[in-house]
Design an enzyme around this catalytic site. Structure first.
Site, short mmCIF file in Angstrom:
data_model
loop_
_atom_site.label_atom_id
_atom_site.label_comp_id
_atom_site.label_asym_id
_atom_site.label_seq_id
_atom_site.Cartn_x
_atom_site.Cartn_y
_atom_site.Cartn_z
N CYS A 70 -1.90 4.65 -4.14
CA CYS A 70 -3.01 4.34 -3.23
C CYS A 70 -4.20 5.26 -3.46
O CYS A 70 -5.36 4.83 -3.35
CB CYS A 70 -2.55 4.42 -1.78
SG CYS A 70 -1.89 6.04 -1.28
N HIS A 362 -1.07 7.63 3.20
CA HIS A 362 -1.76 6.54 2.51
C HIS A 362 -3.23 6.87 2.36
O HIS A 362 -3.78 7.70 3.10
CB HIS A 362 -1.58 5.26 3.34
CG HIS A 362 -1.95 3.98 2.63
ND1 HIS A 362 -1.60 3.73 1.33
CD2 HIS A 362 -2.67 2.90 3.04
CE1 HIS A 362 -2.06 2.54 0.98
NE2 HIS A 362 -2.72 2.03 1.99
N ASN A 383 -7.90 -2.18 2.17
CA ASN A 383 -6.59 -1.67 1.75
C ASN A 383 -6.35 -2.07 0.30
O ASN A 383 -7.14 -2.78 -0.31
CB ASN A 383 -5.51 -2.23 2.67
CG ASN A 383 -4.27 -1.35 2.70
OD1 ASN A 383 -4.12 -0.43 1.91
ND2 ASN A 383 -3.36 -1.63 3.61
#
Length: 438
Positions: A70, A362, A383
């Site tokens: 991520c 994250h 995202n």
């Protein structure tokens, strides 16, 4: 002092539970639907309108699939928005596989360096064990991605596409981790025996083997490629024989990672301090991980300013808290667990970090914000989990969630006060591998 449970005490617990008939109703719902669904508060959708007063022009999202990349995705997403705005091609994407390859090589090198540097300590030493436990892992920080990009450049997705092993990293991570740990034993012994020449050769041999493993699992990175795309006005563009670094400097030369600061909000640490995480640095001689710890209002103000100037914002967070993937809602009132259980589970942000209830899990990108007379209502979040989650891959986060579960934002120093810029330039207080910020 210890406490031994007695049958009389347990009987009182049962009597107290059954005294309230509502407990049985709540219990049936929780047992049949699960804790989260039984406590889900569907009224949050009335406030999460998914309309934003400031919003970047975005369409597609990326998908990290079953990997811990991520931090790379979020950083490359920031760059692709800059590229898209500058060259009028909003759906252009960069290859995450390319930077993933180099991270494996660089991280192996710094792992070997750390193992050699600590060879005089017992293998059960806390720091040595921290290095061994993280061997082969995917997770990372903004400055780790910046270091890779600065050294190796970037390429378009089509120049080095994803493979099975970049989308599903567990298998390769395990194999690479096992190798690194085995090598660590050899390097430690050579260092302890004072065999410096053999130690240096072993280091090089092991790195060559890591390169071989990564090339087999991921594929070798391109040395040159042709940049070819059609912009939003349907105009065709072709630039041939670019190296990854030449591409970076020619098309994104205005981006200088030295100008960006990671603002951290860790209330279990002293504010106004610049913290370093040497344990997580991934490229020798490049960017260090630096976190400027400040109160939350600084993160909010700087992030809004950068968004209003048309640039997305990298941010770290604890995405598993009070979140729902299908809707993409991030709201502190999403699950009413206190009401479900009839007990107070609330903790301060500092206490959650101190006890391990919460941590940074994250990284995503802020691409919009909704304000009402200067008051922040909600944020638009890009995202990297593909389009099937949230609203076509975009999440909606209310500002209470931002305050509670966002731990960092990456912003240009022009949005900071002179005092904060001075703090961001050092000195650095290095934290150990087991610190809550690591």
């Amino acid at each position: 002092m210890t406490h031994q449970l007695s049958s009389e005490e347990l009987a009182k617990f049962s009597a107290a539970f059954n005294k309230n008939p509502q407990n049985q109703v709540i219990a049936r719902a929780a047992q049949n639907k699960g804790i989260l669904e039984a406590s889900y508060n569907d009224r949050v959708q009335a406030d999460l309108t998914q309309v934003f007063s400031t919003e970047l022009d975005t369409q597609n999202v990326t998908d990290q699939k079953k990997s811990g990349r991520c931090w790379e995705f979020a950083t490359l997403n920031i760059l692709r928005h800059i590229f898209g705005k500058k060259y009028h091609v909003k759906n252009f994407t960069f290859s995450q596989a390319y930077n993933f390859f180099w991270d494996k090589i660089e991280r192996a090198n710094i792992f070997y360096d750390n193992i050699i540097a600590t060879a005089d300590r017992p293998i059960k030493d806390r720091e040595v064990q921290a290095y061994l436990e993280e061997a082969g892992e995917d997770g990372g920080q903004f400055h780790m991605a910046a270091a890779l990009i600065a050294k190796y450049g970037v390429v378009p997705t089509y120049a080095m596409p994803e493979t099975f092993n970049t989308n599903n990293t567990d298998g390769f991570a395990t194999a690479l981790g096992d190798k690194l740990k085995k090598d660590a034993l050899v390097l430690r012994q050579l260092k302890q025996d004072g065999k410096d020449a053999e130690l240096e050769q072993a280091h090089k041999t092991f790195l060559n083997e890591v390169y071989q493993m990564t090339a087999i699992a991921v594929g070798e990175p391109p040395k040159k490629f042709d940049l070819e795309y059609r912009d939003d006005d349907k105009k065709y563009h072709l630039d041939k024989d670019l190296t990854p670094l030449a591409f970076l400097h020619k098309y994104l030369g205005e981006v200088d990672f030295n100008d960006y600061v990671v603002l951290e909000n860790a209330p279990d640490h002293e504010y106004g301090k610049l913290y370093g995480l040497p344990f997580e640095d991934n490229v020798e001689g490049s960017y260090r991980i630096k976190l400027l710890n400040v109160p939350m209002e600084y993160l909010e103000t700087a992030a809004v300013s950068q968004l209003k100037d048309g640039e997305a914002v990298w941010f770290g967070n604890d995405v598993g808290q009070q979140s729902e993937n299908k809707t993409g809602y991030l709201d502190t009132e999403l699950y009413q667990l206190n009401d479900l259980f009839g007990v107070n589970l609330s903790m301060s942000k500092a206490d959650r970090w101190r006890t391990g209830v919460s941590c940074s899990t994250h990284a995503m990108a802020l691409v919009g914000v909704d304000e009402d007379n200067g008051e922040i209502r909600q944020w638009k979040v890009e995202n990297s989990w593909g389009s099937k989650y949230g609203k076509n891959g975009f999440f909606t986060m209310n500002n209470d969630w931002f305050k509670e579960y966002v731990d960092s934002v990456v912003v240009h120093k022009k949005y900071l006060t002179k005092e904060l810029v001075a703090l961001a330039e050092g000195p650095i207080i290095d934290l150990p591998a087991w610190d809550t910020l690591a």
